[in-house]
Scaffold this motif. Structure first.
Motif, PDB file in Angstrom:
ATOM      1  N   PRO A  14     111.699  34.467  67.022  1.00 32.79           N
ATOM      2  CA  PRO A  14     110.118  33.749  66.436  1.00 32.79           C
ATOM      3  C   PRO A  14     109.411  33.011  67.558  1.00 32.79           C
ATOM      4  N   ALA A  20     101.400  40.045  68.582  1.00 30.72           N
ATOM      5  CA  ALA A  20     102.193  40.820  67.792  1.00 30.72           C
ATOM      6  C   ALA A  20     103.577  41.099  67.973  1.00 30.72           C
ATOM      7  N   LEU A  21     104.562  40.874  67.216  1.00 33.85           N
ATOM      8  CA  LEU A  21     106.051  41.019  67.339  1.00 33.85           C
ATOM      9  C   LEU A  21     106.455  42.088  66.478  1.00 33.85           C
ATOM     10  N   VAL A  23     110.013  43.807  65.381  1.00 35.58           N
ATOM     11  CA  VAL A  23     111.462  43.706  65.299  1.00 35.58           C
ATOM     12  C   VAL A  23     112.056  44.860  64.785  1.00 35.58           C
ATOM     13  N   LEU A  36     114.423  35.270  61.079  1.00 30.93           N
ATOM     14  CA  LEU A  36     113.986  36.702  60.743  1.00 30.93           C
ATOM     15  C   LEU A  36     115.004  37.405  60.188  1.00 30.93           C
ATOM     16  N   GLN A  58     104.774  44.993  57.130  1.00 36.61           N
ATOM     17  CA  GLN A  58     103.958  44.030  57.955  1.00 36.61           C
ATOM     18  C   GLN A  58     103.833  42.554  57.210  1.00 36.61           C
ATOM     19  N   TYR A  60     101.629  38.610  57.917  1.00 34.95           N
ATOM     20  CA  TYR A  60     100.715  38.004  58.902  1.00 34.95           C
ATOM     21  C   TYR A  60     100.852  36.523  58.672  1.00 34.95           C
ATOM     22  N   ILE A  65     106.949  31.897  62.747  1.00 38.08           N
ATOM     23  CA  ILE A  65     107.113  32.853  63.664  1.00 38.08           C
ATOM     24  C   ILE A  65     105.782  32.539  64.591  1.00 38.08           C
ATOM     25  N   ARG A  69     100.984  38.521  64.129  1.00 39.73           N
ATOM     26  CA  ARG A  69     101.502  39.656  63.205  1.00 39.73           C
ATOM     27  C   ARG A  69     102.828  40.136  63.308  1.00 39.73           C
ATOM     28  N   LEU A  70     103.641  40.145  62.373  1.00 37.03           N
ATOM     29  CA  LEU A  70     104.999  40.608  62.604  1.00 37.03           C
ATOM     30  C   LEU A  70     105.107  42.123  61.593  1.00 37.03           C
ATOM     31  N   LEU A  72     108.363  44.413  60.812  1.00 36.43           N
ATOM     32  CA  LEU A  72     109.462  45.007  60.722  1.00 36.43           C
ATOM     33  C   LEU A  72     109.935  46.548  60.573  1.00 36.43           C
TER      34      LEU A  72
END
Length: 489
Positions: A14, A20-21, A23, A36, A58, A60, A65, A69-70, A72
């Protein structure tokens, strides 16, 4: 684009400062107490997402975090195939966004293959061709940070994957260029530029030297073109001089009109990709320059255009190859095998442990295998098995095709030692049988990449295949003895 490798846990991710991340979580994921894990656990409980292959969620501006942008990504069993598919889907979802810095947290158990798959998928999804654009908008993505459970355990695989990306993108770049920006002379210049790296050497032969050698088949193909041919000899010397090299031979038809047997106009522009075999050899040497492995490799690229004019070779003409065998050219659009046969004969002088030619050779191979697997033909069992295994490991797949002697019957002719075509039936096999006549003095394999070297339609462009397969095969040959030849009859 810069790649970085770091030790990163779900608890640390995080805080990653990026745009962008991603995971990656597998089916064995069990939520912990970190932010997370809690988020993923809640999504699973609500049935909005699960860590199975192909599942993507997705978000936002998630509280706690750092990355805005995340994503999974479910990677199922964590296999390289699942990882590559998941990351490719994420890159597609991020397309059009202003992401310059990307972080990947490979929280699922991560091995060498999964790491490489993730990195290759990022590179594939962010590649942009710019060479001939007046106002090029280059690759937006500038930095990619891969977080893994143990950086030290995966550092070697990481370096290998980064070099593979460099090789694939070199091959893409040259295959994508229009023919007037990728002439035989320009290919030779690219090879010379590569040879400035340690342990690399380059020699370039022109029409006069090729004629003196007696490469009559190669010369015949180039006769109708204004652009002069080039025969490019690249050498990577990473082992003792006495160590037998692997020789790679790449078909370098920088544009193929078909010659006098001219092709239909529709999609003829894609014949700029007919030098994808040559581009793959350049790509492999680009990667070797980075990795500096302990082996010797020779790259041979017969480069020319196949054009129709008053000097062009005609259907029915008979030419004499470097091997001394005479060839009746029944179809001038079957030119790749003509330039390759002389290069295969030239390869004998290196006393190679193995020779692999790579060519966009036949439409018949496209019909047989489509764009999923390259066609693999081999006279040597150990070489065939090694290449197939390398393709599986690199996710650059190939499929073994037959070489029964009965297939050579159609190549018989009353006017020369051999004809260059044998009709429509089993066209990929008969083309390989033609090449096999010139490869009897060493273990030999042929990769027909006509279906895998590029994509058509809206996604038109080079794939960079089979650089990954070839590099995986070569690196497995380091410091190993040359295999005993077991020829198929």
């Amino acid at each position: 684009m810069n790649f970085e490798l770091a030790t990163l846990s779900l608890g640390d991710a995080p805080a990653e400062k990026s745009d962008a991340l991603l995971v990656l979580l597998g089916e064995g994921f069990k939520p912990g107490k970190d932010a997370l894990s809690r988020l993923a656990g809640e999504a699973i409980k609500a049935q909005d997402w699960e860590p199975k292959g192909g599942k993507l969620l997705q978000a936002y501006r998630v509280a706690g975090i750092a990355a805005p942008r995340l994503l999974l990504l479910g990677v199922g069993d964590g296999s390289a195939r699942q990882v590559r598919s998941a990351v490719a889907a994420a890159m597609s979802a991020l397309k059009g966004t202003p992401v310059k810095r990307l972080s990947l947290c490979l929280a699922a158990p991560c091995d060498d293959a999964a790491l490489r798959a993730a990195l290759l998928a990022v590179a594939e999804g962010s590649y942009v061709y710019t060479a001939t654009k007046s106002k090029p908008e280059g690759r937006k993505l500038q930095r990619v940070r891969l977080g893994v459970p143990d950086e030290a355990a995966l550092s070697a695989a990481f370096e290998r994957a980064v070099a593979t990306v460099a090789g694939i993108e070199c091959a893409k770049e040259w295959a994508n260029r229009p023919a007037n920006h990728a002439t035989p002379t320009q290919l030779a210049a690219a090879a010379k530029a590569l040879a400035k790296s340690p342990r690399l050497q380059c020699e370039v032969l022109g029409p006069k030297e090729v004629a003196q050698l007696g490469m009559g088949a190669f010369l015949a193909v180039a006769r109708g073109a204004e652009e002069p041919l080039r025969f490019i000899v690249l050498r990577y010397n990473g082992a003792a001089r006495a160590s037998a090299p692997v020789v790679l031979v790449g078909k370098g038809i920088t544009f193929d009109t078909g010659g006098i047997s001219i092709k239909p106009a529709a999609e003829m522009d894609e014949m700029k990709f007919d030098m994808s075999g040559a581009a793959s050899v350049l790509g492999v040497f680009r990667a070797l320059a980075d990795l500096q492995p302990a082996l010797n490799v020779v790259g041979l690229i017969p480069a020319c255009e196949n054009m129709p004019d008053g000097r062009a070779v005609k259907p029915g003409d008979v030419v004499t190859s470097l091997s001394g065998q005479t060839i009746e050219i029944l179809n001038t659009d079957a030119e790749g095998r003509l330039v390759l046969c002389d290069a295969l004969s030239y390869a004998e002088r290196f006393k190679p442990r193995a020779v692999v030619d790579i060519a966009t050779l036949t439409g018949a191979c496209v019909i047989a295998l489509g764009g999923v697997r390259s066609g693999l033909f081999a006279s040597d069992e150990a070489l065939a098995q090694a290449l197939a295994a390398a393709g599986d490991a690199a996710q650059d797949l190939c499929w073994r095709m037959p070489l029964d002697e009965d297939y050579a019957e159609g190549l018989k002719t009353s006017f020369a030692d051999v004809a260059n075509v044998a009709g429509r039936a089993a066209g990929a096999v008969t083309a390989a049988k033609f090449l096999q006549r010139f490869a009897g003095k060493f273990p030999w394999a042929h990769l027909d990449i006509a279906g895998t070297a590029w994509k058509s339609g809206a996604a038109k462009g080079a794939t960079g295949r089979p650089v990954g397969l070839l590099l995986e095969y070569l690196l497995a040959q380091q410091e190993s003895p040359a295999p005993a030849a077991k020829r198929r009859r």
